[in-house]
Design a protein around this motif. Structure first.
Motif, PDB file in Angstrom:
ATOM      1  N   TYR A  45      48.128   7.629  14.183  1.00 19.72           N
ATOM      2  CA  TYR A  45      46.965   8.362  13.682  1.00 19.72           C
ATOM      3  C   TYR A  45      45.747   8.144  14.580  1.00 19.72           C
ATOM      4  CZ  TYR A  45      49.339   9.662   9.383  1.00 19.72           C
ATOM      5  OH  TYR A  45      50.206  10.203   8.471  1.00 19.72           O
ATOM      6  N   LEU A  46      45.568   6.928  15.077  1.00 25.30           N
ATOM      7  CA  LEU A  46      44.457   6.636  15.981  1.00 25.30           C
ATOM      8  C   LEU A  46      44.535   7.525  17.218  1.00 25.30           C
ATOM      9  CD1 LEU A  46      42.056   4.956  17.061  1.00 25.30           C
ATOM     10  CD2 LEU A  46      43.753   3.285  17.880  1.00 25.30           C
ATOM     11  N   LYS A  47      45.718   7.574  17.841  1.00 29.01           N
ATOM     12  CA  LYS A  47      45.876   8.400  19.045  1.00 29.01           C
ATOM     13  C   LYS A  47      45.641   9.877  18.730  1.00 29.01           C
ATOM     14  CE  LYS A  47      48.935   5.333  21.605  1.00 29.01           C
ATOM     15  NZ  LYS A  47      50.298   5.132  22.156  1.00 29.01           N
ATOM     16  N   ALA A  48      46.117  10.335  17.584  1.00 33.11           N
ATOM     17  CA  ALA A  48      45.891  11.730  17.189  1.00 33.11           C
ATOM     18  C   ALA A  48      44.401  11.985  16.971  1.00 33.11           C
ATOM     19  CB  ALA A  48      46.682  12.061  15.927  1.00 33.11           C
ATOM     20  N   VAL A  50      41.871  10.375  18.311  1.00 32.71           N
ATOM     21  CA  VAL A  50      41.218  10.336  19.619  1.00 32.71           C
ATOM     22  C   VAL A  50      41.408  11.681  20.328  1.00 32.71           C
ATOM     23  CG1 VAL A  50      41.379   9.288  21.928  1.00 32.71           C
ATOM     24  CG2 VAL A  50      41.241   7.829  19.895  1.00 32.71           C
ATOM     25  N   ALA A  51      42.624  12.215  20.298  1.00 30.06           N
ATOM     26  CA  ALA A  51      42.902  13.498  20.949  1.00 30.06           C
ATOM     27  C   ALA A  51      42.191  14.657  20.249  1.00 30.06           C
ATOM     28  CB  ALA A  51      44.409  13.751  20.992  1.00 30.06           C
ATOM     29  N   LEU A  52      42.285  14.720  18.930  1.00 36.34           N
ATOM     30  CA  LEU A  52      41.680  15.819  18.176  1.00 36.34           C
ATOM     31  C   LEU A  52      40.158  15.859  18.292  1.00 36.34           C
ATOM     32  CD1 LEU A  52      43.859  15.692  14.938  1.00 36.34           C
ATOM     33  CD2 LEU A  52      43.818  17.539  16.644  1.00 36.34           C
ATOM     34  N   ASN A  53      39.555  14.692  18.509  1.00 35.31           N
ATOM     35  CA  ASN A  53      38.104  14.608  18.627  1.00 35.31           C
ATOM     36  C   ASN A  53      37.624  14.582  20.071  1.00 35.31           C
ATOM     37  OD1 ASN A  53      36.776  14.292  15.817  1.00 35.31           O
ATOM     38  ND2 ASN A  53      38.683  13.111  15.713  1.00 35.31           N
ATOM     39  N   ASN A  54      38.540  14.904  20.997  1.00 35.50           N
ATOM     40  CA  ASN A  54      38.200  14.970  22.425  1.00 35.50           C
ATOM     41  C   ASN A  54      37.498  13.714  22.925  1.00 35.50           C
ATOM     42  OD1 ASN A  54      39.252  17.630  22.836  1.00 35.50           O
ATOM     43  ND2 ASN A  54      37.475  18.387  21.702  1.00 35.50           N
ATOM     44  N   CYS A  55      38.040  12.565  22.545  1.00 34.85           N
ATOM     45  CA  CYS A  55      37.459  11.282  22.943  1.00 34.85           C
ATOM     46  C   CYS A  55      37.976  10.902  24.341  1.00 34.85           C
ATOM     47  CB  CYS A  55      37.807  10.213  21.920  1.00 34.85           C
ATOM     48  SG  CYS A  55      37.087  10.501  20.299  1.00 34.85           S
ATOM     49  N   HIS A  56      37.556  11.651  25.346  1.00 29.30           N
ATOM     50  CA  HIS A  56      38.016  11.433  26.719  1.00 29.30           C
ATOM     51  C   HIS A  56      37.482  10.127  27.309  1.00 29.30           C
ATOM     52  CE1 HIS A  56      39.656  15.427  26.547  1.00 29.30           C
ATOM     53  NE2 HIS A  56      38.462  15.923  26.241  1.00 29.30           N
ATOM     54  N   ASN A  57      36.497   9.553  26.667  1.00 26.58           N
ATOM     55  CA  ASN A  57      35.906   8.303  27.132  1.00 26.58           C
ATOM     56  C   ASN A  57      36.546   7.076  26.465  1.00 26.58           C
ATOM     57  OD1 ASN A  57      34.912   8.807  24.555  1.00 26.58           O
ATOM     58  ND2 ASN A  57      32.816   8.146  25.036  1.00 26.58           N
ATOM     59  N   THR A  58      37.699   7.275  25.814  1.00 26.91           N
ATOM     60  CA  THR A  58      38.310   6.222  25.004  1.00 26.91           C
ATOM     61  C   THR A  58      39.650   5.769  25.586  1.00 26.91           C
ATOM     62  OG1 THR A  58      37.230   7.073  23.034  1.00 26.91           O
ATOM     63  CG2 THR A  58      39.150   5.671  22.682  1.00 26.91           C
ATOM     64  N   ILE A  59      39.834   4.455  25.625  1.00 26.45           N
ATOM     65  CA  ILE A  59      41.095   3.832  26.014  1.00 26.45           C
ATOM     66  C   ILE A  59      41.683   3.211  24.756  1.00 26.45           C
ATOM     67  CG2 ILE A  59      42.167   1.995  27.393  1.00 26.45           C
ATOM     68  CD1 ILE A  59      39.654   2.252  29.248  1.00 26.45           C
ATOM     69  N   VAL A  60      42.965   3.436  24.503  1.00 31.01           N
ATOM     70  CA  VAL A  60      43.643   2.838  23.359  1.00 31.01           C
ATOM     71  C   VAL A  60      44.590   1.755  23.874  1.00 31.01           C
ATOM     72  CG1 VAL A  60      45.216   3.239  21.420  1.00 31.01           C
ATOM     73  CG2 VAL A  60      43.471   4.951  21.993  1.00 31.01           C
ATOM     74  N   ALA A  61      44.456   0.548  23.347  1.00 38.26           N
ATOM     75  CA  ALA A  61      45.330  -0.573  23.693  1.00 38.26           C
ATOM     76  C   ALA A  61      46.192  -0.900  22.479  1.00 38.26           C
ATOM     77  CB  ALA A  61      44.509  -1.792  24.105  1.00 38.26           C
ATOM     78  N   ALA A  62      47.494  -0.760  22.632  1.00 37.65           N
ATOM     79  CA  ALA A  62      48.433  -0.964  21.516  1.00 37.65           C
ATOM     80  C   ALA A  62      48.929  -2.399  21.512  1.00 37.65           C
ATOM     81  CB  ALA A  62      49.596   0.017  21.642  1.00 37.65           C
ATOM     82  N   GLU A  63      48.049  -3.329  21.220  1.00 34.34           N
ATOM     83  CA  GLU A  63      48.420  -4.735  21.178  1.00 34.34           C
ATOM     84  C   GLU A  63      47.502  -5.496  20.231  1.00 34.34           C
ATOM     85  OE1 GLU A  63      47.886  -6.538  25.140  1.00 34.34           O
ATOM     86  OE2 GLU A  63      46.661  -4.809  25.594  1.00 34.34           O
ATOM     87  N   VAL A  64      47.846  -6.738  19.999  1.00 37.17           N
ATOM     88  CA  VAL A  64      47.044  -7.606  19.142  1.00 37.17           C
ATOM     89  C   VAL A  64      46.094  -8.412  20.019  1.00 37.17           C
ATOM     90  CG1 VAL A  64      47.128  -9.652  17.648  1.00 37.17           C
ATOM     91  CG2 VAL A  64      48.804  -7.832  17.350  1.00 37.17           C
ATOM     92  N   ALA A  65      44.825  -8.409  19.665  1.00 36.25           N
ATOM     93  CA  ALA A  65      43.879  -9.317  20.305  1.00 36.25           C
ATOM     94  C   ALA A  65      43.990 -10.650  19.578  1.00 36.25           C
ATOM     95  CB  ALA A  65      42.463  -8.766  20.219  1.00 36.25           C
ATOM     96  N   SER A  66      44.272 -11.716  20.350  1.00 40.20           N
ATOM     97  CA  SER A  66      44.484 -13.028  19.755  1.00 40.20           C
ATOM     98  C   SER A  66      43.933 -14.091  20.687  1.00 40.20           C
ATOM     99  CB  SER A  66      45.991 -13.225  19.494  1.00 40.20           C
ATOM    100  OG  SER A  66      46.212 -14.424  18.785  1.00 40.20           O
ATOM    101  N   ASP A  67      44.403 -15.322  20.505  1.00 45.65           N
ATOM    102  CA  ASP A  67      43.922 -16.421  21.340  1.00 45.65           C
ATOM    103  C   ASP A  67      44.842 -16.719  22.519  1.00 45.65           C
ATOM    104  OD1 ASP A  67      45.937 -17.354  19.663  1.00 45.65           O
ATOM    105  OD2 ASP A  67      45.027 -19.338  19.430  1.00 45.65           O
ATOM    106  N   LYS A  68      45.967 -15.980  22.625  1.00 43.22           N
ATOM    107  CA  LYS A  68      46.895 -16.225  23.741  1.00 43.22           C
ATOM    108  C   LYS A  68      47.814 -15.024  23.932  1.00 43.22           C
ATOM    109  CE  LYS A  68      49.758 -18.727  20.511  1.00 43.22           C
ATOM    110  NZ  LYS A  68      49.801 -19.999  19.890  1.00 43.22           N
ATOM    111  N   MET A  69      48.450 -15.001  25.090  1.00 48.46           N
ATOM    112  CA  MET A  69      49.457 -13.975  25.366  1.00 48.46           C
ATOM    113  C   MET A  69      50.756 -14.376  24.695  1.00 48.46           C
ATOM    114  SD  MET A  69      48.863 -13.222  29.409  1.00 48.46           S
ATOM    115  CE  MET A  69      50.071 -11.904  29.450  1.00 48.46           C
ATOM    116  N   GLY A  70      51.531 -13.381  24.260  1.00 45.84           N
ATOM    117  CA  GLY A  70      52.814 -13.676  23.653  1.00 45.84           C
ATOM    118  C   GLY A  70      53.283 -12.526  22.783  1.00 45.84           C
ATOM    119  N   VAL A  71      54.117 -12.868  21.822  1.00 47.02           N
ATOM    120  CA  VAL A  71      54.627 -11.904  20.861  1.00 47.02           C
ATOM    121  C   VAL A  71      54.464 -12.515  19.473  1.00 47.02           C
ATOM    122  CG1 VAL A  71      56.647 -10.625  20.062  1.00 47.02           C
ATOM    123  CG2 VAL A  71      56.274 -10.936  22.508  1.00 47.02           C
TER     124      VAL A  71
END
Length: 191
Positions: A45-48, A50-71
């Motif tokens: 829905y976020l990506k849709a 962003v596209a529907l609202n012509n948010c050309h200035n937006t980068i979408v990062a599909a990850e968790v912001a946390s205190d370390k890299m991992g899974v």
């Protein structure tokens, strides 16, 4: 509150973007927007949006912001009704009935660097109890903004003194009965 803090020169970072309410609002006013959202259902829905609202200035990062890299395991509660996207997906909370999805994690510092942002002016953090992990992984990023809007649950109230130590002044608290949103501005800023 937000209109006075977001203008055409603002670089806005939306951590826990969900379906894009803040992201779309910011993309219409800011220079650049970074939206961070790991929940695959909300991400679609976020990506849709962003596209529907012509948010050309937006980068979408599909990850968790946390205190370390991992899974991590992202726990997404089963929706109460069909077609509903739960707002409470979390890497720290457990739910009675939940779908678990493996999600990549990284520090907000790294996510901002990978997005190529030259500066950060406003950070919004709403990650269902994991705000402390985001703060721990954002040492460089949180020194830069003029404003931070963050959801804080009782177990993470230490974040208040952490941000105050970085010369932020708490200017507004919005009580949502269980958790609160806190607006911090750099000490030299006014509301």
């Amino acid at each position: 509150m937000l209109p006075s803090l977001i203008d055409k020169d603002t670089v806005f970072v939306d951590v826990g973007a969900y379906m894009g309410f803040y992201t779309v609002y910011a993309c219409r006013r800011a220079r650049r927007v970074l939206a961070v959202e790991p929940n695959p259902m909300a991400l679609a829905y976020l990506k849709a949006n962003v596209a529907l609202n012509n948010c050309h200035n937006t980068i979408v990062a599909a990850e968790v912001a946390s205190d370390k890299m991992g899974v991590f395991k992202l726990r997404i509660p089963r929706p109460a009704r069909r077609g509903h996207i739960p707002t409470t997906a979390s890497i720290v909370w457990s739910f009675e009935e939940a779908l678990e999805v493996d999600v990549e994690t990284d520090t907000l510092d790294n996510i901002v660097d990978e997005a190529g942002l030259d500066t950060v002016d406003f950070v919004k953090i709403d990650v269902e109890g994991a705000e402390g992990l985001v703060v721990k992984g954002a040492e460089r990023t949180l020194r830069k903004p003029r404003a931070i809007l963050i959801e804080i649950w009782p177990e993470n109230t230490w974040i208040i003194s952490c941000l105050q130590a970085l010369e932020y002044k708490l200017t507004k608290v919005i009580d949502h009965h269980g958790y609160k949103n806190y607006l911090f501005l750099k000490s030299k800023q006014t509301t």
